[in-house]
Design an enzyme around this catalytic site. Structure first.
Site, PDB file in Angstrom:
ATOM      1  N   ASP A  61      -3.975   2.403  -5.205  1.00 45.52           N
ATOM      2  CA  ASP A  61      -2.530   2.440  -4.982  1.00 45.52           C
ATOM      3  C   ASP A  61      -2.059   1.216  -4.202  1.00 45.52           C
ATOM      4  O   ASP A  61      -1.068   1.269  -3.472  1.00 45.52           O
ATOM      5  CB  ASP A  61      -2.131   3.723  -4.251  1.00 45.52           C
ATOM      6  CG  ASP A  61      -2.800   3.862  -2.885  1.00 45.52           C
ATOM      7  OD1 ASP A  61      -3.719   3.068  -2.581  1.00 45.52           O
ATOM      8  OD2 ASP A  61      -2.404   4.763  -2.123  1.00 45.52           O
ATOM      9  N   ASP A  77      -1.368   9.163 -11.888  1.00 46.01           N
ATOM     10  CA  ASP A  77      -1.240   8.018 -12.800  1.00 46.01           C
ATOM     11  C   ASP A  77       0.226   7.750 -13.140  1.00 46.01           C
ATOM     12  O   ASP A  77       0.653   6.590 -13.232  1.00 46.01           O
ATOM     13  CB  ASP A  77      -2.029   8.276 -14.085  1.00 46.01           C
ATOM     14  CG  ASP A  77      -3.532   8.206 -13.884  1.00 46.01           C
ATOM     15  OD1 ASP A  77      -3.963   7.754 -12.805  1.00 46.01           O
ATOM     16  OD2 ASP A  77      -4.267   8.613 -14.807  1.00 46.01           O
ATOM     17  N   ASN A 131      -1.883  13.321  -5.998  1.00 53.95           N
ATOM     18  CA  ASN A 131      -3.131  13.655  -6.686  1.00 53.95           C
ATOM     19  C   ASN A 131      -3.599  15.060  -6.314  1.00 53.95           C
ATOM     20  O   ASN A 131      -4.036  15.842  -7.173  1.00 53.95           O
ATOM     21  CB  ASN A 131      -4.225  12.642  -6.334  1.00 53.95           C
ATOM     22  CG  ASN A 131      -4.116  11.372  -7.147  1.00 53.95           C
ATOM     23  OD1 ASN A 131      -3.591  11.379  -8.252  1.00 53.95           O
ATOM     24  ND2 ASN A 131      -4.612  10.278  -6.597  1.00 53.95           N
ATOM     25  N   ASP A 167       0.865  -1.177   0.000  1.00 56.73           N
ATOM     26  CA  ASP A 167       0.000   0.000   0.000  1.00 56.73           C
ATOM     27  C   ASP A 167       0.906   1.233   0.000  1.00 56.73           C
ATOM     28  O   ASP A 167       1.712   1.426   0.918  1.00 56.73           O
ATOM     29  CB  ASP A 167      -0.890  -0.010   1.245  1.00 56.73           C
ATOM     30  CG  ASP A 167      -1.743   1.248   1.345  1.00 56.73           C
ATOM     31  OD1 ASP A 167      -2.523   1.504   0.413  1.00 56.73           O
ATOM     32  OD2 ASP A 167      -1.606   1.973   2.355  1.00 56.73           O
TER      33      ASP A 167
END
Length: 300
Positions: free
Chosen positions: A210, A184, A175, A167
């Site tokens: 993610d 991305d 973001n 993770d």
């Protein structure tokens, strides 16, 4: 109008498909000229031979059952269908072909007439479609469906392997700061580094968002698995360029081992997920104390 009866041989040779007439005992009684273009056999090389000369060894058991059904007067399942199968060429190579079978009567004898057509282009398109259905479109890694199939196959085979559940940390910041296109790009960088960190017998997959999963073949020793997790964490933590600036990501990693920690797919994923959250809690505790968190891989 004149009654002009055209010989069957002339009709078959005029067809674009390769055609094989087969007796109930599996003996080839006629082959048309198109067989040479498709598989490299001249007609005289096949007439009188067993049909098995055109069938890869792994299919011959099913072929024997098919002939048995045909000899008993049944209509085998290939009748009227064009599945993509494999046929042996004169050189011994397998060629993808579509096959349709009909039952005809010639001089009182019931024969199977197999029409073969080159399926190379269709086969390539099918393989590409299958690959796309098993690949995450953003990262190019295996997708969740591919991962679950791979895990199920390894468990069914009784294989020993390790599983790392990853993770990313601080991903939301990318973001929020740079936009989703930048996010991305971060995921693609992570995917490239994960793909470079696995062997041929391993699998790197994107689980969701993610989160990623690594399946590590035959890696069940706790110390070796922890070392691999630390190596992966260090590799992912290396700086990379993003929007003209240097950026880094962190990662929390949980591990599970088959069959030591769980004996089924869901149990393995649940154990690795639990370990990942334990690693995350440790990282957050270290962060609250303003200390550097350890490379996190929690094992039983």
């Amino acid at each position: 109008m004149l009654d002009r009866r055209i010989p069957l041989r002339t009709v078959l040779d005029a067809l674009g498909d390769a055609v094989v007439l087969v007796a109930a005992d599996g003996r080839i009684v006629h082959v048309n000229a198109a067989m040479f273009d498709l598989l490299g056999f001249a007609p005289h090389e096949l007439v009188g031979a067993s049909l098995e000369v055109l069938i890869p060894a792994r299919y011959r058991g099913g072929h024997a059952r098919w002939l048995g059904d045909f000899a008993r007067g049944h209509s085998p399942r290939l009748i009227g269908r064009r599945p993509v199968l494999r046929a042996l060429s004169r050189s011994g190579e397998e060629r993808p072909v579509t096959i349709m079978v009909s039952a005809i009567e010639v001089d009182g004898e019931r024969l199977a007439m197999a029409s073969l057509r080159d399926a190379t282009s269709f086969d390539a398109q099918l393989e590409h479609a299958i690959e796309r259905s098993r690949t995450d479109p953003l990262t190019g890694l295996a997708n969740r469906s591919h991962l679950l199939d791979d895990l199920a196959a390894r468990v069914a085979a009784g294989d020993a392997f390790g599983l790392l559940f990853l993770d990313l940390t601080q991903f939301k910041r990318f973001n929020d700061s740079y936009g989703h296109l930048a996010g991305d790009e971060v995921l693609r960088v992570v995917a490239q580094r994960l793909a470079a960190s696995v062997r041929k017998s391993d699998l790197a997959a994107r689980w969701a968002g993610d989160e990623f999963v690594l399946v590590l073949d035959a890696l069940v020793d706790p110390a070796a698995l922890a070392q691999r997790a630390a190596t992966v964490a260090a590799r992912l933590g290396e700086p990379f360029a993003l929007a003209g600036q240097s950026a880094q990501v962190g990662v929390n990693i949980g591990a599970a081992r088959h069959p030591l920690d769980a004996v089924d797919v869901q149990g393995l994923l649940a154990e690795a997920d639990r370990a990942m959250y334990a690693a995350k809690a440790r990282s957050e505790a270290f962060a609250a104390c303003a200390r550097d968190p350890p490379a996190a891989a929690v094992l039983r």
